[in-house]
Motif scaffolding. Sequence first.
Motif, PDB file in Angstrom:
ATOM      1  N   GLU A  37       0.836  -1.197   0.000  1.00  0.00           N
ATOM      2  CA  GLU A  37       0.000   0.000   0.000  1.00  0.00           C
ATOM      3  C   GLU A  37       0.877   1.255   0.000  1.00  0.00           C
ATOM      4  O   GLU A  37       0.628   2.218  -0.718  1.00  0.00           O
ATOM      5  N   GLU A  38       1.935   1.208   0.806  1.00  0.00           N
ATOM      6  CA  GLU A  38       2.827   2.354   0.909  1.00  0.00           C
ATOM      7  C   GLU A  38       3.502   2.648  -0.446  1.00  0.00           C
ATOM      8  O   GLU A  38       3.613   3.806  -0.858  1.00  0.00           O
ATOM      9  N   GLN A  39       3.945   1.585  -1.102  1.00  0.00           N
ATOM     10  CA  GLN A  39       4.592   1.770  -2.410  1.00  0.00           C
ATOM     11  C   GLN A  39       3.610   2.343  -3.431  1.00  0.00           C
ATOM     12  O   GLN A  39       3.952   3.225  -4.217  1.00  0.00           O
ATOM     13  N   LYS A  40       2.381   1.852  -3.398  1.00  0.00           N
ATOM     14  CA  LYS A  40       1.378   2.371  -4.340  1.00  0.00           C
ATOM     15  C   LYS A  40       1.153   3.857  -4.100  1.00  0.00           C
ATOM     16  O   LYS A  40       1.094   4.638  -5.042  1.00  0.00           O
ATOM     17  N   ARG A  41       1.019   4.215  -2.804  1.00  0.00           N
ATOM     18  CA  ARG A  41       0.710   5.608  -2.488  1.00  0.00           C
ATOM     19  C   ARG A  41       1.865   6.547  -2.797  1.00  0.00           C
ATOM     20  O   ARG A  41       1.668   7.716  -3.095  1.00  0.00           O
ATOM     21  N   LYS A  42       3.072   6.042  -2.721  1.00  0.00           N
ATOM     22  CA  LYS A  42       4.216   6.894  -3.023  1.00  0.00           C
ATOM     23  C   LYS A  42       4.427   7.004  -4.543  1.00  0.00           C
ATOM     24  O   LYS A  42       4.519   8.095  -5.081  1.00  0.00           O
ATOM     25  N   HIS A  43       4.509   5.860  -5.205  1.00  0.00           N
ATOM     26  CA  HIS A  43       5.003   5.878  -6.587  1.00  0.00           C
ATOM     27  C   HIS A  43       3.933   6.156  -7.640  1.00  0.00           C
ATOM     28  O   HIS A  43       4.202   6.841  -8.622  1.00  0.00           O
ATOM     29  N   LEU A  44       2.738   5.604  -7.455  1.00  0.00           N
ATOM     30  CA  LEU A  44       1.741   5.741  -8.526  1.00  0.00           C
ATOM     31  C   LEU A  44       1.368   7.207  -8.792  1.00  0.00           C
ATOM     32  O   LEU A  44       1.353   7.633  -9.948  1.00  0.00           O
ATOM     33  N   PRO A  45       1.092   8.002  -7.735  1.00  0.00           N
ATOM     34  CA  PRO A  45       0.766   9.407  -8.024  1.00  0.00           C
ATOM     35  C   PRO A  45       1.932  10.154  -8.692  1.00  0.00           C
ATOM     36  O   PRO A  45       1.713  10.987  -9.570  1.00  0.00           O
ATOM     37  N   GLU A  46       3.160   9.831  -8.285  1.00  0.00           N
ATOM     38  CA  GLU A  46       4.326  10.479  -8.930  1.00  0.00           C
ATOM     39  C   GLU A  46       4.369  10.162 -10.419  1.00  0.00           C
ATOM     40  O   GLU A  46       4.705  11.016 -11.242  1.00  0.00           O
ATOM     41  N   ILE A  47       4.063   8.921 -10.723  1.00  0.00           N
ATOM     42  CA  ILE A  47       4.051   8.531 -12.141  1.00  0.00           C
ATOM     43  C   ILE A  47       2.926   9.270 -12.856  1.00  0.00           C
ATOM     44  O   ILE A  47       3.130   9.889 -13.904  1.00  0.00           O
ATOM     45  N   ALA A  48       1.721   9.202 -12.265  1.00  0.00           N
ATOM     46  CA  ALA A  48       0.543   9.798 -12.912  1.00  0.00           C
ATOM     47  C   ALA A  48       0.743  11.292 -13.144  1.00  0.00           C
ATOM     48  O   ALA A  48       0.274  11.838 -14.145  1.00  0.00           O
ATOM     49  N   ARG A  49       1.443  11.950 -12.228  1.00  0.00           N
ATOM     50  CA  ARG A  49       1.687  13.390 -12.393  1.00  0.00           C
ATOM     51  C   ARG A  49       2.868  13.682 -13.318  1.00  0.00           C
ATOM     52  O   ARG A  49       3.224  14.830 -13.538  1.00  0.00           O
ATOM     53  N   GLY A  50       3.469  12.629 -13.837  1.00  0.00           N
ATOM     54  CA  GLY A  50       4.583  12.826 -14.771  1.00  0.00           C
ATOM     55  C   GLY A  50       5.832  13.352 -14.104  1.00  0.00           C
ATOM     56  O   GLY A  50       6.712  13.908 -14.767  1.00  0.00           O
ATOM     57  N   GLU A  51       5.957  13.164 -12.783  1.00  0.00           N
ATOM     58  CA  GLU A  51       7.101  13.738 -12.068  1.00  0.00           C
ATOM     59  C   GLU A  51       8.340  12.870 -12.145  1.00  0.00           C
ATOM     60  O   GLU A  51       9.459  13.369 -12.035  1.00  0.00           O
ATOM     61  N   ILE A  52       8.106  11.581 -12.261  1.00  0.00           N
ATOM     62  CA  ILE A  52       9.234  10.649 -12.262  1.00  0.00           C
ATOM     63  C   ILE A  52       9.225   9.831 -13.545  1.00  0.00           C
ATOM     64  O   ILE A  52       8.201   9.267 -13.939  1.00  0.00           O
ATOM     65  N   ARG A  53      10.373   9.799 -14.170  1.00  0.00           N
ATOM     66  CA  ARG A  53      10.515   9.007 -15.384  1.00  0.00           C
ATOM     67  C   ARG A  53      11.238   7.719 -15.023  1.00  0.00           C
ATOM     68  O   ARG A  53      12.350   7.756 -14.487  1.00  0.00           O
ATOM     69  N   TRP A  54      10.610   6.599 -15.322  1.00  0.00           N
ATOM     70  CA  TRP A  54      11.169   5.308 -14.943  1.00  0.00           C
ATOM     71  C   TRP A  54      11.837   4.621 -16.119  1.00  0.00           C
ATOM     72  O   TRP A  54      11.469   4.815 -17.269  1.00  0.00           O
ATOM     73  N   CYS A  55      12.804   3.776 -15.794  1.00  0.00           N
ATOM     74  CA  CYS A  55      13.367   2.886 -16.800  1.00  0.00           C
ATOM     75  C   CYS A  55      13.391   1.463 -16.243  1.00  0.00           C
ATOM     76  O   CYS A  55      13.173   1.250 -15.053  1.00  0.00           O
ATOM     77  N   GLN A  56      13.641   0.529 -17.133  1.00  0.00           N
ATOM     78  CA  GLN A  56      13.516  -0.885 -16.793  1.00  0.00           C
ATOM     79  C   GLN A  56      14.870  -1.584 -16.834  1.00  0.00           C
ATOM     80  O   GLN A  56      15.524  -1.588 -17.875  1.00  0.00           O
ATOM     81  N   GLY A  57      15.296  -2.138 -15.709  1.00  0.00           N
ATOM     82  CA  GLY A  57      16.588  -2.834 -15.681  1.00  0.00           C
ATOM     83  C   GLY A  57      16.413  -4.336 -15.689  1.00  0.00           C
ATOM     84  O   GLY A  57      16.315  -4.956 -14.631  1.00  0.00           O
TER      85      GLY A  57
END
Lengths: 365, 395
Positions: free
Chosen positions: B112-132
């Motif tokens: 739950e904590e990970q969802k609440r931290k990361h998903l909104p950041e992604i949705a707001r376009g604040e964090i760009r992720w890459c895949q390792g």
Amino acid sequence: MILNEEQQMLADLSERLFADKASVDTLRAIRGGSLGADYDTDLWQAMVESGLTGILVPEAHGGMDFGLVSAGLVARETGRRLALTPFLSTAVLGAIAIGRAGNAEQHKQWLGPIAEGALIVALAVDESGKHRPERVAAGATAEGDAFVLGGEKTLVVDGPNADLFVVSALHDGKPALFAVDAADAGVTVEAVTSVDTRSMANVRFDNASAQRLDAEDDALDDVLNAGRAMLAMELVGLSRAVFERTLAYLSERKQFGMRIGAFQALQHRAAHLSVEIEISEAMAFQALAAFDAGVADASQQILAAKARAADTARLAAAEGVQMHGGMGMTDEFDIGFFMKRARVASELLGDANFCAERFARARGY
Amino acid sequence: MSDLEEFRAEVRAWLEDNCPEEMRQPLASDAEHVWGGRRWQFSSEAQRVWFERMVAKGWTAPAWPVEYGGGGMSADEHDVFKAEMKRINARSPVSNFGFWMLGPALLKFGSEEQKRKHLPEIARGEIRWCQGYSEPNAGSDLASLKTSAEIDGDHFVVNGRKIWTSYADRADKMFCLVRTDPDAKKQAGISFILLDMDTPGVSTRPIQLISGESPFCETFFDDVRVPRANLVGEMNQGWTIAKYLLTHERDNIGGEPPGLLKGRDLAQMALQAVGADDQGRLDDPMLRSDIARLEIDAMAFRALVEQTRAKAEAGEGMGARSAMLKYYGTELNKRRYNLMMDAMGGLGLEWESEQTGGGRYAREWLRSKGNSIEGGTSEIMLGIISSAVLELPKG
């Protein structure tokens, strides 16, 4: 698309019926002349009793009034079981030609008998070995209320058994559809057995009396498209069947101390083929549903479906023979029947090249 | 009017009012794609306005729950939304691996904590992720990866090297597969962790491709300390997530071709480049035939994609079907780019020129060759189909 309840019921019904009644043994018996008929009369009777002959006939005339998707489920079984019946010529081409192009009187005269299995209809369109429906030399002239028709037709599927021919002929320089009684003195039928044991004919009309079917101008396009759609499903069905047999063989045949299905060279070809079959089947269903819904590009979709199903079936049959090795070349094994049927169903009403060319034309290039 | 039609009307009206005209054109080049992230700079005002309006609606991630910054749309509503976006050719306001891959993984496996931290950041376009994922010695055989993460107190210490990391040099964070149990069977010793690319010890090096572009990097880890809270799912259960995501990635290979040909009509491009005969047919009968066959296959492929989607919505799993779609879709796309090159003739040969936007035809054609390699090669897909769908004997 996903089948609705009615279609699922029909899919189950036809699967059971064909599993029960149709067999390659019957095909062999027809080929050898020991059945005494050039199609599977028992199966046809069972189809009549289940109402499948009236699948596209309106309820008012004793039919089920289902759509092309439902008819396609039956056609898929005919391909899968290598069944020989006048389903395509009568229940699909005949029913649609008369249903779309016939007037109320003609509906009454013929649609009921089609549903009851009392009338076999054959479509006589082609005049050359390659399907070119617009190349028509046959002509009809008015004589009182009726017409007389002259010309020669080829590739007339189920022609030797037909009670009624639906014929394309020019009238006043324009192509139209006519109905001709097979018993008319002006009709000469030369039976031809095709490579897949289908009963076909070359038919000559000399001043044969004819009725015009003229309720709809572009009815022939619909008839041909419906036929192509059915052949696409037939090809999908036979692709699946030949592939199932091939997979079974790959899983049991041993060489070099292992089952040959473990060889990657064969695995990848089988996997590729399975994808081709899935795609062709999805295309065929979508095209049939588009026809039923009257979607604007339904004819493009049907051309795509027929072209693709033809290529897929020929690949499936060719891989089937090759992967069965020497056994695939023998008459004793059934695989060759699929190759023969694929060849014929591909050619009828337009081969893959024809369909692709028309497709391009329809798309404006 | 049904609720869904009402929803359609609302979406349509909102898009009409809020999607700038410039954002209703196909991307002129990959450079116009909005990736988002800490260092993102918009190249136009329209891009910025469109991004901000969509973020405010939560429509950058339409199907994610509202509490995680998404649009909260049902599957049906999402379909309507996509159709309405497509109707006006609206560009995606922002997208990156966070939306495509990590988001779905967190929704399924995250705390739950990970969802609440990361998903909104992604949705707001604040964090760009890459895949390792891939490593120099773990390509098709991904599960043999060796990048290690050893536990040291509250941290993992990561050492190793990833390859084919898309835009690692521009990403803010990475979701990464690491080996946490070197003694277990290869699939059983892998964990799925999240790390910040600004962490000391992380470095990247772009890889130049045959297209001249560098969408991929090598990423190096030298004693990189990652909080243990950044583990997604259970220890040594990362392979389950990886497989889920690979399937998900393959799902994204739907009907639409990526790149230059997206939203473009190949036959019309060919007509323009080659010309027509006196009957209006493409004046190259063999090419015309090839294009017709390609279009037929593409139409049929879309039919399978649709059918697969419909079945998935009706509760039938995708299973190995995604391997079929990945295999066929990418092979189809390579054919499409080959035919584009056949059609374009001399224009397709240009590498540095103004009229082709710096050799776009040639570069995208070359880039398309990677389609059947990345995300699992065609041969791997055929292998999956052989074993999982056809159940052929093992060698």
